[in-house]
Design a protein around this motif. Structure first.
Motif, PDB file in Angstrom:
ATOM      1  N   GLN A  37       0.810  -1.213   0.000  1.00  0.00           N
ATOM      2  CA  GLN A  37       0.000   0.000   0.000  1.00  0.00           C
ATOM      3  C   GLN A  37       0.849   1.272   0.000  1.00  0.00           C
ATOM      4  O   GLN A  37       0.332   2.352  -0.232  1.00  0.00           O
ATOM      5  N   LYS A  41      -1.630   2.035  -2.497  1.00  0.00           N
ATOM      6  CA  LYS A  41      -2.725   2.540  -1.652  1.00  0.00           C
ATOM      7  C   LYS A  41      -3.926   1.589  -1.664  1.00  0.00           C
ATOM      8  O   LYS A  41      -3.780   0.407  -1.463  1.00  0.00           O
ATOM      9  N   GLY A  42      -5.104   2.127  -1.941  1.00  0.00           N
ATOM     10  CA  GLY A  42      -6.321   1.313  -1.918  1.00  0.00           C
ATOM     11  C   GLY A  42      -6.415   0.311  -3.041  1.00  0.00           C
ATOM     12  O   GLY A  42      -7.290  -0.565  -3.034  1.00  0.00           O
ATOM     13  N   PHE A 175     -12.273   3.064   1.804  1.00  0.00           N
ATOM     14  CA  PHE A 175     -10.806   3.109   1.795  1.00  0.00           C
ATOM     15  C   PHE A 175     -10.215   2.599   0.481  1.00  0.00           C
ATOM     16  O   PHE A 175      -9.067   2.913   0.167  1.00  0.00           O
ATOM     17  N   ILE A 176     -10.963   1.797  -0.284  1.00  0.00           N
ATOM     18  CA  ILE A 176     -10.427   1.265  -1.544  1.00  0.00           C
ATOM     19  C   ILE A 176     -11.059   1.944  -2.766  1.00  0.00           C
ATOM     20  O   ILE A 176     -10.803   1.526  -3.897  1.00  0.00           O
ATOM     21  N   LEU A 241      -7.139  -3.596   3.955  1.00  0.00           N
ATOM     22  CA  LEU A 241      -7.398  -2.301   3.315  1.00  0.00           C
ATOM     23  C   LEU A 241      -8.706  -1.684   3.785  1.00  0.00           C
ATOM     24  O   LEU A 241      -8.803  -0.459   3.939  1.00  0.00           O
ATOM     25  N   SER A 245      -7.312   2.698   7.719  1.00  0.00           N
ATOM     26  CA  SER A 245      -7.157   3.812   6.787  1.00  0.00           C
ATOM     27  C   SER A 245      -5.734   3.781   6.214  1.00  0.00           C
ATOM     28  O   SER A 245      -4.839   3.158   6.796  1.00  0.00           O
ATOM     29  N   PRO A 246      -5.484   4.459   5.086  1.00  0.00           N
ATOM     30  CA  PRO A 246      -4.127   4.497   4.510  1.00  0.00           C
ATOM     31  C   PRO A 246      -3.089   5.007   5.506  1.00  0.00           C
ATOM     32  O   PRO A 246      -1.963   4.499   5.547  1.00  0.00           O
TER      33      PRO A 246
END
Length: 367
Positions: A37, A41-42, A175-176, A241, A245-246
């Protein structure tokens, strides 16, 4: 005599399926969501799928090469294609890679156990116990190792079962979203990072000659194993994910363990510790696999095999005794990732190309 030994220590395609899975799934599972990630990321779950597609391509390349030498071990194939001297150099390069990767797996496993389960126990004692068990099993024949890997697979199923309970915790699908927002470049970078956690499939290069009736059905077996590993990793990453959260994933090094801490039952208060206690076995199978591969990359003589396994085990133990701070471990991981490219991509592809150009196959003479 060699043919008799090969039959004695041969494995079925059913066992091959589990050996490949256990060789791939291990300590890298815990940090995978955090690592991928960082760039994807998502969209990290997409990166895992793409990495699985890359693994499938490489497995097909391996199979094309191995089918040209169905009864030869990989250490013999390199010498037939490249000549005796250059072939032995390549074999030693594989040996170095397997020793270093096995050492890294041991170091990461010891650090995790020391941090989460046994904070007072010295690292050298944990390493000694782990490697003693690994050596004991590896010096047995491949058939026994494969049977143990089949039994150890039940613990992976246990993890999947436990992970389903995390769906009861607060989840956030946002979040994705939006899908693909990270961009193709970042998704591919994440895919490259994911591939490092999926290594172990190169074991096929050294296992093929031991497979019973390897003239058919192998592609299906290795494809199913790859689909399982890819699906397993994708599911784990997806759960993490939507659970963190990121920003949280950036801070949590082992998000899967942290996720299990949120689970609580009347009979079990610390699910994460219970899970880690069981997961020691799948982490150990990865070290066993690399001990076996390192030993087979040097020699195919059964008389010296047990001695080489013990020597390799001692070597990995000594490497694990070196003080490893987070900075040194990260640097160690970085350099081994460079070795991955040569062992997984470059050398097998070059061997296949050269075998086709110079028409090298099992009945051919050594160059």
């Amino acid at each position: 005599m060699e043919e008799v030994i090969t039959k004695k220590y041969s494995i079925t395609k059913f066992q091959l399926f589990f050996v490949l899975i256990q060789s791939q799934i291990g300590i890298g599972l815990f940090s995978l969501p955090n690592v991928v990630q960082e760039s994807a990321k998502g969209d990290s779950w997409i990166s895992i799928i793409l990495a699985g597609a890359g693994v499938q391509f490489l497995l097909i390349v391996y199979l094309f090469l191995l089918k040209r030498f169905p009864n030869d071990e990989f250490a013999q194939i390199t010498q037939k294609i490249l000549g005796r001297t250059l072939g032995k150099i390549i074999n030693f390069f594989f040996y170095f890679y397997f020793i270093m990767t096995g050492s890294l797996s041991t170091i990461l496993m010891v650090k995790l156990i020391n941090l989460q389960l046994l904070p007072i126990t010295p690292n050298w004692m944990i390493s000694l116990l782990i490697l003693s068990a690994c050596i004991y099993l590896t010096i047995s024949n491949l058939k026994i190792i494969a049977r143990f890997f089949v039994l150890a697979f039940t613990l992976i199923i246990l993890l999947l079962f436990l992970t389903l309970f995390t769906l009861l915790l607060p989840q956030e699908i946002q979040f994705i979203l939006p899908v693909g927002n990270s961009g193709i470049k970042n998704i591919l970078i994440g895919s490259n990072s994911a591939l490092f956690s999926m290594v172990g499939f190169e074991a096929l290069l050294f296992l093929y000659s031991f497979i019973i009736h390897n003239n058919k059905g192998v592609l299906k077996t290795i494809s199913l194993a790859n689909i399982f590993v890819t699906g397993f990793y994708t599911f784990i990453v997806f759960i993490c994910l939507i659970s963190f959260s990121p920003d949280q994933l950036n801070l949590i090094r082992e998000p899967l363990i942290f996720l299990f801490r949120g689970l609580s039952f009347k009979m079990f208060a610390r699910v994460d510790l219970i899970f880690l206690s069981f997961w020691i076995v799948p982490m150990t199978t990865t070290i066993i696999a690399y001990l076996f591969l390192a030993s087979k990359s040097l020699s195919n003589e059964e008389k010296s095999y047990k001695k080489i396994v013990v020597i390799n085990g001692i070597l990995i133990f000594l490497i694990s005794l070196i003080p490893h701070t987070d900075e040194i471990t990260n640097l160690f991981t970085k350099y081994i990732s460079y070795l991955n490219y040569a062992v997984i991509y470059v050398i097998p592809v070059l061997l296949l190309i050269l075998s086709l150009i110079f028409k090298k196959h099992e009945t051919g003479e050594t160059a």
